[in-house]
Design a protein around this motif. Structure first.
Motif, short mmCIF file in Angstrom:
data_model
loop_
_atom_site.label_atom_id
_atom_site.label_comp_id
_atom_site.label_asym_id
_atom_site.label_seq_id
_atom_site.Cartn_x
_atom_site.Cartn_y
_atom_site.Cartn_z
N SER A 30 42.70 11.02 -11.78
CA SER A 30 41.85 10.03 -12.44
C SER A 30 41.99 8.66 -11.79
O SER A 30 41.00 7.95 -11.62
CB SER A 30 42.21 9.96 -13.93
N ALA A 31 43.20 8.30 -11.42
CA ALA A 31 43.41 7.01 -10.75
C ALA A 31 42.72 6.98 -9.39
O ALA A 31 42.14 5.95 -9.01
CB ALA A 31 44.91 6.74 -10.60
N MET A 32 42.77 8.09 -8.66
CA MET A 32 42.09 8.14 -7.37
C MET A 32 40.58 8.00 -7.54
O MET A 32 39.93 7.28 -6.77
CB MET A 32 42.41 9.44 -6.64
N ILE A 33 40.02 8.66 -8.55
CA ILE A 33 38.58 8.55 -8.81
C ILE A 33 38.23 7.11 -9.17
O ILE A 33 37.22 6.57 -8.72
CB ILE A 33 38.14 9.52 -9.92
N PHE A 34 39.08 6.46 -9.99
CA PHE A 34 38.81 5.08 -10.38
C PHE A 34 38.85 4.14 -9.18
O PHE A 34 38.00 3.26 -9.05
CB PHE A 34 39.83 4.63 -11.44
N VAL A 35 39.81 4.34 -8.29
CA VAL A 35 39.91 3.49 -7.10
C VAL A 35 38.70 3.69 -6.19
O VAL A 35 38.17 2.72 -5.62
CB VAL A 35 41.24 3.75 -6.36
N ILE A 36 38.23 4.91 -6.05
CA ILE A 36 37.04 5.17 -5.24
C ILE A 36 35.83 4.46 -5.86
O ILE A 36 35.02 3.84 -5.16
CB ILE A 36 36.79 6.69 -5.10
N GLY A 37 35.70 4.53 -7.18
CA GLY A 37 34.60 3.83 -7.85
C GLY A 37 34.71 2.32 -7.72
O GLY A 37 33.71 1.63 -7.49
N LEU A 38 35.92 1.78 -7.84
CA LEU A 38 36.12 0.34 -7.70
C LEU A 38 35.80 -0.11 -6.29
O LEU A 38 35.16 -1.15 -6.09
CB LEU A 38 37.56 -0.02 -8.07
N ALA A 39 36.21 0.67 -5.30
CA ALA A 39 35.87 0.33 -3.91
C ALA A 39 34.36 0.38 -3.69
O ALA A 39 33.81 -0.46 -2.98
CB ALA A 39 36.57 1.29 -2.95
N GLY A 40 33.69 1.32 -4.31
CA GLY A 40 32.24 1.40 -4.19
C GLY A 40 31.55 0.19 -4.80
O GLY A 40 30.56 -0.31 -4.26
N ARG A 88 30.01 -1.87 -1.48
CA ARG A 88 28.61 -1.52 -1.23
C ARG A 88 27.66 -2.59 -1.74
O ARG A 88 27.97 -3.33 -2.67
CB ARG A 88 28.27 -0.18 -1.90
N ARG A 89 26.47 -2.64 -1.15
CA ARG A 89 25.46 -3.62 -1.52
C ARG A 89 24.22 -2.99 -2.16
O ARG A 89 23.38 -3.68 -2.67
CB ARG A 89 25.02 -4.42 -0.29
N ASN A 90 24.12 -1.69 -2.13
CA ASN A 90 22.99 -0.99 -2.72
C ASN A 90 23.23 -0.85 -4.22
O ASN A 90 24.28 -0.38 -4.65
CB ASN A 90 22.82 0.39 -2.07
N ILE A 91 22.25 -1.23 -5.02
CA ILE A 91 22.44 -1.22 -6.47
C ILE A 91 22.62 0.21 -7.00
O ILE A 91 23.39 0.43 -7.93
CB ILE A 91 21.25 -1.93 -7.16
N MET A 131 26.31 4.28 -9.39
CA MET A 131 27.05 5.54 -9.29
C MET A 131 28.55 5.30 -9.27
O MET A 131 29.32 6.07 -9.84
CB MET A 131 26.61 6.31 -8.04
N SER A 132 28.99 4.20 -8.67
CA SER A 132 30.41 3.87 -8.65
C SER A 132 30.90 3.51 -10.04
O SER A 132 32.03 3.86 -10.43
CB SER A 132 30.67 2.73 -7.68
N ILE A 133 30.08 2.83 -10.81
CA ILE A 133 30.45 2.51 -12.19
C ILE A 133 30.55 3.79 -13.01
O ILE A 133 31.46 3.94 -13.85
CB ILE A 133 29.43 1.52 -12.80
N GLU A 134 29.66 4.74 -12.76
CA GLU A 134 29.74 6.03 -13.44
C GLU A 134 31.04 6.76 -13.08
O GLU A 134 31.66 7.40 -13.94
CB GLU A 134 28.54 6.90 -13.08
N LEU A 135 31.44 6.69 -11.82
CA LEU A 135 32.72 7.29 -11.42
C LEU A 135 33.88 6.66 -12.18
O LEU A 135 34.79 7.36 -12.64
CB LEU A 135 32.95 7.11 -9.92
N SER A 179 13.05 -3.83 -2.29
CA SER A 179 14.42 -3.69 -1.82
C SER A 179 15.35 -3.49 -3.01
O SER A 179 15.09 -3.99 -4.10
CB SER A 179 14.85 -4.94 -1.05
N VAL A 180 16.42 -2.76 -2.80
CA VAL A 180 17.46 -2.61 -3.82
C VAL A 180 18.80 -3.11 -3.29
O VAL A 180 19.85 -2.78 -3.82
CB VAL A 180 17.60 -1.15 -4.30
N ASP A 181 18.77 -3.93 -2.27
CA ASP A 181 19.98 -4.51 -1.68
C ASP A 181 20.35 -5.77 -2.46
O ASP A 181 19.52 -6.63 -2.71
CB ASP A 181 19.73 -4.85 -0.21
#
Length: 110
Positions: free
Chosen positions: A21-31, A35-38, A43-47, A99-101
């Motif tokens: 769960s911590a690894m998934i959270f860190v991946i989402g936080l990094a996303g 990332r600049r695409n909304i 999707m990162s917030i969903e993770l 654009s969605v950037d």
């Protein structure tokens, strides 16, 4: 075959689930941070929300309390509403700006 069945009880240790769960959270936080695409940010917030759900369910199982699973129910409801509203806003912005950037969107700056 009986030794393998006797050795594996079907239970996963809580530290394994919490570290996953911590690894998934860190991946989402990094996303969210990188990332600049909304759409990718949503999707990162969903993770991140799903990793919190996994943590709640793990502690609920460990403590034999249904409160964590009740919290997961509300988090899933909030995540569904966030997805619906977020996608509606993204579609509206894309139709207007093409654009969605996040770097190109300056609606709140003006």
């Amino acid at each position: 075959m009986d030794q393998l069945t006797a050795h594996f009880t079907g239970q996963v240790e809580p530290w394994v689930v919490l570290s996953f769960s911590a690894m998934i959270f860190v991946i989402g936080l990094a996303g969210v941070l990188v990332r600049r695409n909304i759409l990718v940010i949503l999707m990162s917030i969903e993770l991140m929300l799903n990793s919190v759900n996994l943590t709640f369910v793990t502690f609920s199982k460990q403590l034999h309390d249904m409160g964590g699973q009740l919290a997961v129910f509300f988090i899933i409801t909030v995540a569904a509403a966030e997805s619906a509203v977020g996608l509606g806003l993204i579609i509206s912005m894309f139709r207007t700006l093409r654009s969605v950037d996040t770097d190109e969107i300056q609606l709140l700056r003006e």
